[in-house]
Design a protein around this motif. Structure first.
Motif, short mmCIF file in Angstrom:
data_model
loop_
_atom_site.label_atom_id
_atom_site.label_comp_id
_atom_site.label_asym_id
_atom_site.label_seq_id
_atom_site.Cartn_x
_atom_site.Cartn_y
_atom_site.Cartn_z
N ASP A 1 -19.79 -20.21 36.69
CA ASP A 1 -19.54 -19.06 36.21
C ASP A 1 -19.74 -18.92 34.77
O ASP A 1 -19.95 -17.93 33.90
CB ASP A 1 -18.01 -18.55 36.29
N ARG B 1 -24.94 -13.78 29.54
CA ARG B 1 -24.79 -12.32 28.99
C ARG B 1 -24.46 -12.30 27.63
O ARG B 1 -25.02 -11.36 26.75
CB ARG B 1 -23.28 -12.03 29.71
N TRP C 1 -23.32 -17.57 33.86
CA TRP C 1 -23.60 -16.00 33.60
C TRP C 1 -23.06 -15.35 32.46
O TRP C 1 -23.41 -14.62 31.99
CB TRP C 1 -23.20 -15.12 34.90
N SER C 2 -21.76 -15.83 32.08
CA SER C 2 -21.12 -15.24 31.05
C SER C 2 -21.78 -15.80 29.57
O SER C 2 -21.97 -14.99 28.96
CB SER C 2 -19.47 -15.75 31.03
#
Length: 338
Positions: A95, A102, A98-99
């Motif tokens: 995870d 971003r 993706w953070s």
């Protein structure tokens, strides 16, 4: 008579200095013409290969292996275990990827846009100022650009410090109704700017734009100096206003400059590490990671996973290469059409 005949046959003036002096080698290196450019480029290519390409190869090779403390010991190091694509699989299943992606992309888009806009406006202002005032302003803004990233981060961390920062003190001077209307709060005492991801990146954006726009401004100023004043006089005679003149005259002529500055800004802002590391207090707030900080955290946190950190760095490099390639290709296609 003999001297006259010699001159007539092209022998030249005997009193003139000889074209080939003793001890002076003849012109030419003896190499074919097509080889000379490559020979001149060879020293630079060797330096680039030693300082860039070889470390890049090592990073890519490390990303396919399991590398830890046992593999980097000075005495009796153990061989690294080959993992294939396992490190890359862990990246895309995490995870944090993706953070971090971003945060990296959003920060780069906002920062690049603000840097180019502010730098262009300051460059236009410098072009309107007199020589002495322009020199004074350039020296002042270039001092910000020349500030090392570590010192830059410490300055802005002190300014936004929750207990002794000037920013909280200045915001408390605002009337309560104005502060509540604009910011949604009236009391700024002990406000922690670096505990929340959004406000942390807000401070980081201010710090990076503050240090980056002087380079853009000076580059734009250099481009403006190369534009003929006759073009602006013709535009003025046609009734063109300031913004229209910039859109119709200045921007098209400076488009190559803006293209290069955009590519450089994207590369620099995608790789921001030092300022984020110091403002974030290390690797404490994992929600604030970008790809650079995440790569560092995986490579050097206990236990170190340098293979995984190298894989993240390879992914970041690949993303930058794709973005740069697409942007440059679009520029080339546009120039070909024109």
């Amino acid at each position: 008579m003999t001297q006259t005949s010699t001159i007539a046959r092209g022998g030249g003036n005997p009193s003139a200095p000889s074209r080939r002096r003793k001890g002076v080698p003849p012109r030419g290196s003896g190499l074919p013409d097509w080889v000379v450019p490559y020979v001149l480029l060879l020293p630079g290519l060797l330096i680039i290969g030693a300082l860039l390409l070889y470390p890049l190869y090592q990073m890519v090779d490390m990303s396919f292996h399991k590398v830890g403390l046992r593999q980097i010991k000075v005495t009796n190091p153990q061989p690294a275990e080959f993992l294939g694509l396992e490190n890359y699989q862990k990246i895309f299943e995490s995870d944090l990827f993706w953070s971090s992606l971003r945060n990296t992309v959003v920060f780069a888009v906002v920062t690049v846009a603000l840097t180019l806009i502010l730098g262009t406006l300051v460059g236009l202002l410098l072009n309107k100022l007199g020589k002495k005032m322009s020199t004074f302003v350039i020296i002042g803004i270039m001092a910000a650009w020349a500030t090392p990233p570590t010192a830059r981060a410490i300055i802005w961390k002190w300014l936004f410090d929750s207990s002794s920062g000037i920013v909280n003190w200045a915001l408390n001077l605002l009337p309560d109704w104005l502060s509540s209307l604009v910011f949604g709060r009236s009391d700024w005492s002990e406000h922690p700017w670096f505990n929340d991801t959004f406000t942390l990146y807000l401070v980081l954006t201010i710090a990076v734009v503050w240090a980056s726009f002087p380079f853009i401004a000076v580059s734009v100023l250099a481009g403006l100096k190369s534009i003929s004043a006759e073009l602006y006089e013709a535009a003025k005679m046609d009734g063109s206003t300031g913004f229209t003149t910039f859109r119709k005259v200045t921007f098209p002529l400076l488009k190559p400059v803006f293209s290069v500055l955009t590519v450089l800004s994207i590369i620099w802002d995608f790789k921001v590490f030092t300022e984020l590391y110091l403002l974030n207090g290390g690797t404490v707030n994992r929600d604030a990671f970008n790809l650079s900080l995440w790569s560092y955290a995986e490579a050097f946190s206990s236990p170190p996973k340098m293979g995984l950190g190298a894989a993240i760095a390879v992914v970041l490099t690949a993303i930058l290469m794709v973005i740069t390639f697409v942007y440059v290709r679009q520029i080339v296609k546009t120039e070909d059409v024109r």
